[in-house]
Write an enzyme that holds these catalytic residues in place. Structure first.
Site, PDB file in Angstrom:
ATOM      1  N   ASP A  72      67.634  39.483  51.775  1.00 26.81           N
ATOM      2  CA  ASP A  72      67.530  40.146  53.076  1.00 26.81           C
ATOM      3  C   ASP A  72      66.758  41.458  52.975  1.00 26.81           C
ATOM      4  OD1 ASP A  72      69.287  42.036  52.055  1.00 26.81           O
ATOM      5  OD2 ASP A  72      70.845  41.730  53.557  1.00 26.81           O
ATOM      6  N   HIS A  73      66.832  42.251  54.034  1.00 32.24           N
ATOM      7  CA  HIS A  73      66.070  43.489  54.166  1.00 32.24           C
ATOM      8  C   HIS A  73      66.509  44.597  53.216  1.00 32.24           C
ATOM      9  CE1 HIS A  73      69.642  43.653  56.664  1.00 32.24           C
ATOM     10  NE2 HIS A  73      69.621  44.960  56.536  1.00 32.24           N
ATOM     11  N   THR A  74      67.682  44.451  52.598  1.00 25.26           N
ATOM     12  CA  THR A  74      68.169  45.506  51.711  1.00 25.26           C
ATOM     13  C   THR A  74      67.711  45.317  50.274  1.00 25.26           C
ATOM     14  OG1 THR A  74      70.246  44.384  51.115  1.00 25.26           O
ATOM     15  CG2 THR A  74      70.243  45.705  53.139  1.00 25.26           C
ATOM     16  N   HIS A 108      76.030  42.321  55.094  1.00 26.93           N
ATOM     17  CA  HIS A 108      75.170  43.362  55.655  1.00 26.93           C
ATOM     18  C   HIS A 108      74.904  43.073  57.131  1.00 26.93           C
ATOM     19  CE1 HIS A 108      73.341  43.423  51.334  1.00 26.93           C
ATOM     20  NE2 HIS A 108      74.502  44.063  51.386  1.00 26.93           N
ATOM     21  N   HIS A 173      73.619  45.222  38.148  1.00 21.80           N
ATOM     22  CA  HIS A 173      74.499  45.356  39.315  1.00 21.80           C
ATOM     23  C   HIS A 173      75.799  45.999  38.877  1.00 21.80           C
ATOM     24  CE1 HIS A 173      77.203  44.327  42.651  1.00 21.80           C
ATOM     25  NE2 HIS A 173      76.112  44.187  43.379  1.00 21.80           N
ATOM     26  N   LYS A 183      74.279  34.837  43.102  1.00 18.30           N
ATOM     27  CA  LYS A 183      74.590  35.734  44.212  1.00 18.30           C
ATOM     28  C   LYS A 183      73.880  35.360  45.516  1.00 18.30           C
ATOM     29  CE  LYS A 183      75.731  40.179  43.575  1.00 18.30           C
ATOM     30  NZ  LYS A 183      75.016  40.543  44.782  1.00 18.30           N
ATOM     31  N   HIS A 199      85.998  40.513  46.358  1.00 20.76           N
ATOM     32  CA  HIS A 199      85.730  41.919  46.053  1.00 20.76           C
ATOM     33  C   HIS A 199      87.004  42.757  46.126  1.00 20.76           C
ATOM     34  CE1 HIS A 199      81.733  40.584  46.049  1.00 20.76           C
ATOM     35  NE2 HIS A 199      81.144  41.467  46.823  1.00 20.76           N
ATOM     36  N   LYS A 297      75.311  52.768  44.431  1.00 22.56           N
ATOM     37  CA  LYS A 297      74.823  52.099  43.218  1.00 22.56           C
ATOM     38  C   LYS A 297      74.091  53.070  42.302  1.00 22.56           C
ATOM     39  CE  LYS A 297      74.348  47.655  45.595  1.00 22.56           C
ATOM     40  NZ  LYS A 297      73.432  46.597  46.046  1.00 22.56           N
TER      41      LYS A 297
END
Length: 424
Positions: A72-74, A108, A173, A183, A199, A297
């Site tokens: 995606d965009h992230t 997200h 990660h 993932k 999580h 992160k």
């Protein structure tokens, strides 16, 4: 004086560190790595030499309904380089295949049309079927139990496909060990219920749920199992440099090819910790520094090298603000970090709340060091998140010096906290 360049959004911030205070610049070898081939050639060569599977063109023969799970965009995955060769291989084996590009947003926000254009380019957006996964509203299928006993619920498009493939990139990660591979399915196209269960606080605090660790990592074990049950049969993953260009590519079996990629990366991105009073880090610039949530992160790299009680200066543009409603709310409403972490650990796995995992790791960072945050996010939000806002790196360093009561405090620089594995 050493001049360090820190990525910030689509630009860089330069800062000269006095030689007497400069301890080290922690940089991955990937920053300087020069491949023998262009990014497109690397991908094409990987597709022609898959690890543990036949070629994608062979696997596509007779398949009518094919899904390519896309980032995606992230994520700075160079999809413009990866997707066209994958499409060509699939159509070589099955010219009439119905192909869906399924954007793996995980939990997200949804990827916008403008972001799809940036990611894929106008030709793919105009000519291919693209579906953005919605962890709350997409049609889902429960396909069993995870090793952790959570329900394994994934996007129905995946389960309806004759062939499931995925693109992606491999980077360290901070609790799954490495990104990429499995993932794409989990958390990429899983339901929110499935992601939050996995999580949970027990897993996030597990000693094997750390950067660069796959074996014995409970988060990874669930994700790999889910990807296999969901029949993710072929991946194409790349390793990128600081310019977000592919410098290595692997393709084939979701586990074997992924492991080959992690082995290439791990041998080149590990850096020795160099303790200092102040550690300056980033999220590698756009697209990973669009919000504070993702910036945690890069902070974990600084956490691994800053002295206990020191100061982390984090540079992340954060033009999208906090990036997580519950993440923000958790820190705004609870000022006692010990109490916060105790509550997380007492929360049953099935009651894990949204963003709890990021909050748990962030609280750990805040317990270790003060964080001064350089961004475009509103100061109020930064303060809600227990950090001190700053509008420039110079201001942030002055705040750190004042906090430490030492104008000569030592500094370790980490230009890209996402790209390195800081080890003892």
């Amino acid at each position: 004086m050493p001049l360090i360049k820190f990525p910030y959004g689509t630009q860089t911030i330069e800062y000269e560190i006095p030689a007497s205070r400069f301890k080290a610049e922690l940089v991955s070898e990937m920053h300087h790595y020069k491949p023998e081939h262009s990014p497109r050639e690397l991908v094409e060569r990987a597709l022609q030499n898959p690890i543990g599977t036949p070629k994608l063109s062979v696997m596509s023969e007779g398949k009518k309904n094919v899904v390519i799970i896309c980032s995606d965009h992230t994520r700075p995955v160079p999809s413009k380089v990866i997707i066209p060769p994958m499409l060509a291989e699939i159509r070589k084996g099955s010219p009439d295949a119905n192909i869906t590009l399924l954007v793996s947003t995980g939990c997200h926000r949804l990827t916008t049309d403008e972001e799809l254009l940036t990611k894929f380019g106008p030709d793919i957006v105009a000519n291919e079927k693209i579906v953005v996964h919605d962890c709350d509203n997409s049609e889902m299928v429960n396909i069993g139990k995870l090793p952790s006993s959570g329900s394994m619920i994934v996007n129905k498009l995946v389960m309806d496909a004759d062939l499931v493939t995925a693109e992606g990139f491999i980077e360290p990660h901070f609790f799954a060990g490495f990104s990429g591979g499995r993932k794409s399915v989990f958390p990429g196209v899983a339901s929110r219920v499935t992601v939050t269960y996995n999580h949970n606080a027990e897993f996030i605090s597990h000693p094997r749920a750390r950067t660069g660790i796959l074996e014995g990592n409970p988060v990874h074990i669930d994700a790999l199992y889910a990807a296999r049950i969901a029949q993710l049969l072929f991946i194409c993953n790349v390793v990128i440099n600081s310019d977000k260009e592919a410098i290595f590519a692997v393709a084939g079996d979701l586990d074997k090819a992924h492991v080959a990629g992690t082995e290439f990366l791990a041998g080149r991105c590990q850096v020795k910790t160099v303790p200092a009073d102040i550690a300056i880090s980033t999220n590698g610039g756009y697209p990973l520094d669009q919000n504070i949530y993702q910036a945690v992160k890069g902070m974990t790299a600084a956490e691994a090298t800053v002295k206990k009680g020191g100061v982390i200066i984090m540079l992340a543009r954060s033009n999208d603000g906090h990036g997580g409603e519950m993440f923000h709310k958790t820190f705004k409403e609870e000022k006692d970090l010990d109490r916060m972490l105790k509550k997380f650990l007492e929360t049953p796995k099935e009651e894990t709340i949204v963003d709890q995992w990021q909050s748990q790791i962030f609280a750990r960072v805040l317990q270790h060091a003060k964080v001064v945050f350089v961004s475009e996010a509103p100061d109020e939000i930064v303060r809600d998140l227990h950090m001190t806002p700053a509008k420039s790196l110079e201001e942030a360093v002055k705040i750190a010096e004042d906090h430490l009561g030492n104008p000569n405090a030592t500094i370790t620089a980490i230009p890209d906290g996402i790209a390195v594995m800081v080890v003892e």
